[in-house]
Motif scaffolding. Structure first.
Motif, short mmCIF file in Angstrom:
data_model
loop_
_atom_site.label_atom_id
_atom_site.label_comp_id
_atom_site.label_asym_id
_atom_site.label_seq_id
_atom_site.Cartn_x
_atom_site.Cartn_y
_atom_site.Cartn_z
N ILE A 37 0.84 -1.20 0.00
CA ILE A 37 0.00 0.00 0.00
C ILE A 37 0.88 1.25 0.00
O ILE A 37 1.77 1.39 0.83
N ILE A 38 0.58 2.15 -0.95
CA ILE A 38 1.33 3.42 -1.04
C ILE A 38 0.37 4.54 -0.68
O ILE A 38 -0.59 4.81 -1.41
N GLY A 39 0.58 5.15 0.46
CA GLY A 39 -0.30 6.22 0.94
C GLY A 39 -1.19 5.71 2.06
O GLY A 39 -2.03 4.84 1.86
N ALA A 40 -0.95 6.26 3.25
CA ALA A 40 -1.69 5.79 4.44
C ALA A 40 -2.56 6.90 5.01
O ALA A 40 -2.68 7.06 6.22
N GLY A 41 -3.18 7.68 4.10
CA GLY A 41 -4.07 8.75 4.56
C GLY A 41 -5.49 8.22 4.72
O GLY A 41 -5.70 7.06 5.06
N ARG A 42 -6.46 9.10 4.43
CA ARG A 42 -7.88 8.75 4.62
C ARG A 42 -8.29 7.50 3.86
O ARG A 42 -8.79 6.54 4.43
N ILE A 43 -8.04 7.51 2.54
CA ILE A 43 -8.54 6.39 1.74
C ILE A 43 -7.63 5.17 1.87
O ILE A 43 -8.09 4.03 1.79
N GLY A 44 -6.35 5.41 2.12
CA GLY A 44 -5.42 4.30 2.36
C GLY A 44 -5.87 3.47 3.54
O GLY A 44 -5.82 2.23 3.52
N ARG A 45 -6.36 4.16 4.56
CA ARG A 45 -6.84 3.45 5.76
C ARG A 45 -8.10 2.63 5.44
O ARG A 45 -8.22 1.48 5.85
N ALA A 64 -7.26 -6.10 5.28
CA ALA A 64 -6.82 -6.76 6.52
C ALA A 64 -7.96 -7.52 7.20
O ALA A 64 -7.75 -8.62 7.74
N PHE A 65 -9.16 -6.93 7.20
CA PHE A 65 -10.22 -7.49 8.04
C PHE A 65 -11.38 -8.14 7.27
O PHE A 65 -12.21 -8.81 7.85
N ARG A 66 -11.44 -7.90 5.94
CA ARG A 66 -12.63 -8.37 5.22
C ARG A 66 -12.35 -9.21 4.01
O ARG A 66 -13.28 -9.74 3.41
N LEU A 67 -11.08 -9.27 3.58
CA LEU A 67 -10.82 -9.96 2.32
C LEU A 67 -9.79 -11.07 2.52
O LEU A 67 -8.59 -10.84 2.42
N PRO A 68 -10.26 -12.27 2.80
CA PRO A 68 -9.34 -13.36 3.10
C PRO A 68 -8.42 -13.72 1.94
O PRO A 68 -7.37 -14.33 2.16
N GLN A 69 -8.80 -13.30 0.71
CA GLN A 69 -7.92 -13.62 -0.43
C GLN A 69 -6.79 -12.62 -0.59
O GLN A 69 -6.05 -12.66 -1.58
N ALA A 71 2.22 8.12 9.74
CA ALA A 71 0.92 7.66 9.21
C ALA A 71 1.03 6.18 8.82
O ALA A 71 0.13 5.38 9.12
N ALA A 72 2.12 5.82 8.18
CA ALA A 72 2.31 4.42 7.76
C ALA A 72 2.45 3.51 8.98
O ALA A 72 1.88 2.41 9.03
N GLN A 73 3.19 3.99 9.98
CA GLN A 73 3.38 3.17 11.19
C GLN A 73 2.06 2.94 11.92
O GLN A 73 1.76 1.84 12.38
N SER A 74 1.28 4.01 12.00
CA SER A 74 0.00 3.90 12.70
C SER A 74 -0.93 2.92 11.97
O SER A 74 -1.60 2.08 12.58
N LEU A 75 -0.93 3.00 10.62
CA LEU A 75 -1.79 2.09 9.85
C LEU A 75 -1.28 0.64 9.97
O LEU A 75 -2.08 -0.30 10.10
N ALA A 76 0.03 0.49 9.96
CA ALA A 76 0.60 -0.86 10.09
C ALA A 76 0.19 -1.47 11.43
O ALA A 76 -0.21 -2.65 11.49
N CYS A 121 -3.61 -2.39 11.37
CA CYS A 121 -4.04 -3.49 10.50
C CYS A 121 -3.11 -4.71 10.55
O CYS A 121 -3.28 -5.64 9.76
N GLY A 122 -2.13 -4.68 11.42
CA GLY A 122 -1.21 -5.82 11.52
C GLY A 122 -0.36 -6.01 10.28
O GLY A 122 -0.08 -7.14 9.86
N ILE A 123 0.07 -4.91 9.68
CA ILE A 123 0.91 -4.99 8.46
C ILE A 123 2.36 -5.19 8.92
O ILE A 123 2.87 -4.41 9.73
N PRO A 124 3.03 -6.24 8.40
CA PRO A 124 4.34 -6.60 8.97
C PRO A 124 5.47 -5.62 8.68
O PRO A 124 6.45 -5.59 9.40
N LYS A 125 5.32 -4.79 7.61
CA LYS A 125 6.48 -3.97 7.25
C LYS A 125 6.06 -2.54 6.89
O LYS A 125 5.09 -2.34 6.14
N VAL A 126 6.82 -1.56 7.41
CA VAL A 126 6.67 -0.17 6.96
C VAL A 126 7.86 0.11 6.06
O VAL A 126 9.01 0.17 6.52
N ALA A 127 7.59 0.25 4.77
CA ALA A 127 8.68 0.47 3.81
C ALA A 127 9.06 1.94 3.81
O ALA A 127 8.23 2.81 4.09
N ALA A 128 10.32 2.19 3.46
CA ALA A 128 10.83 3.57 3.49
C ALA A 128 10.30 4.40 2.32
O ALA A 128 10.23 5.62 2.41
#
Ligand SMILES: NC(=O)c1ccc[n+]([C@@H]2O[C@H](COP(=O)([O-])OP(=O)(O)OC[C@H]3O[C@@H](n4cnc5c(N)ncnc54)[C@H](O)[C@@H]3O)[C@@H](O)[C@H]2O)c1
Length: 340
Positions: A10-18, A25-30, A43-48, A51-58
């Protein structure tokens, strides 16, 4: 059943990124989110964390260089979309990109050419196509249930204007807000608009005018097949998010009203009333945001064409340009003057 999961960055962790990250993370098992990035690292750290995202890329480049990532969600500000589409295409990633693709046709065409060359999948974030109400309207038109359509009215009013800082970089009301209604117009009628006439003004906040934008508009559209349509936009409706459509056909009409948080009707000695409609797009269109990502994921996993293509992203930008030109020049503008 296809058991495979699609790996996302995911690139961009603002309103729509969230919104999109929560769907994956919570609704799409595929789906599986591998990493998120934002120029605002917090913003990226907070979203990670959320949603349990394993990596915050630089950076976006780091996401695109990750061979485990198969698809990217471009949820950063609009001015970054075209370059990111080009870079993601070159990296061989499938792309879901938020609307609009870009503010210029040159940028859009450059991005779409890169997608074509790379042979990756692209879907543009016109989520309203996946809203159950609009799907039903489209079905009524496409199946002939209301006969031959002749008139269409779209009402699309926001509860309150966004901050001026947003307005200044938004590309203007037609590019930012009406763009969804332009997409709806094409989608619901199933035909292209030929000509647009705009009457617009500044009725909500003079500062929006000082920023070079408009806040109130009626856009009249003539379709190739003869249908006449209107879009009624305001940046402010005091009673909440106003999202209605009516189409008249030779055998009847179909309309959709606003969505409410509950069905309660309160009757008193002097009035009968109900609570205000769902306040804004995140509440009103929640299900459509989830459905559009489900559709994209399915299309990529099954190697099918996406439901909202690059051309579907380009034409509403042309319509937005025609709407602004019509306002500026006080005349009807044919889309071919702008660049169909
Ligand atoms: N489909 C819809 O209904 C809908 C709704 C809202 C926004 N949008 C679109 O989504 C996009 C983002 O809007 P938003 O409201 O979330 O904005 P936002 O400002 O809340 O979020 C954008 C984020 O992108 C980050 N960013 C900017 N450049 C970046 C880059 N190069 N790399 C990584 N991150 C970067 C910013 O730091 C910010 O956190 C816009 O194009 C907007 O038009 C679509």
């Amino acid at each position: 059943m296809n058991e495979k999961k699609l790996n996302f960055g995911i690139i961009g962790a603002g309103r729509i990124g969230r919104v999109h990250a929560e769907t994956l993370a919570f609704r799409l098992p595929q789906s599986r989110i591998m990493a998120v990035t934002d120029v605002n690292r917090e913003a990226a750290q907070s979203l990670a964390a959320h949603c349990g995202i394993p990596k915050v890329a630089a950076s976006a480049a780091e996401i695109l260089a990750d061979p485990a990532i198969e698809a990217v969600l471009i949820c950063s500000s609009t001015d970054t979309h075209a370059d990111l589409i080009v870079a993601a295409s070159k990296a061989g990633k499938h792309i879901f990109c938020e609307k609009p693709i870009a503010f210029s046709l040159e940028q859009i065409d450059r991005a779409l050419a890169a997608v074509k060359t790379a042979g990756v999948q692209l879907q543009i974030g016109f989520n309203r196509r996946f809203d159950a109400n609009f799907v039903r309207v489209r079905q009524a038109v496409a199946s002939g249930e209301i006969g031959k359509p002749s008139l269409m009215h779209i009402v699309s009013r926001d509860p309150a204007p966004p901050p001026l800082s947003y307005i200044r970089v938004s590309g203007g009301i037609f590019m930012d807000m009406t763009i969804h209604d332009f997409d709806m117009a094409r989608f619901l009628i199933g035909d292209e608009v030929e000509e647009i006439y705009t009457a617009a003004g500044i009725m909500v906040d003079p500062e929006i005018g000082e920023a070079g934008d408009l806040d109130t508009a009626i856009i009249l559209m003539r379709f190739r097949n003869g249908v006449i349509g209107t879009i009624d936009n305001s940046r402010k409706a005091i009673y909440g998010y106003d999202q209605r459509v009516e189409i008249l056909g030779s055998e009847g009409k179909i309309e959709i009203g606003n969505c409410y948080p509950n069905q309660a009707v309160v009757s008193g000695g002097k009035s009968v009333y109900k609570d205000l409609p769902l306040n804004f797009f995140m509440q009103r269109y929640t299900e459509s945001f989830a459905a559009e990502l489900q559709s994209f994921t399915q299309a990529v996993l099954e190697n099918r064409q996406t439901a909202v293509t690059g051309i579907d992203g380009r034409i509403p930008v042309v319509m937005a340009m025609a709407a602004r030109m019509s306002y500026d020049e006080h005349r009807p503008v044919r889309l071919e003057e702008v660049g169909v």
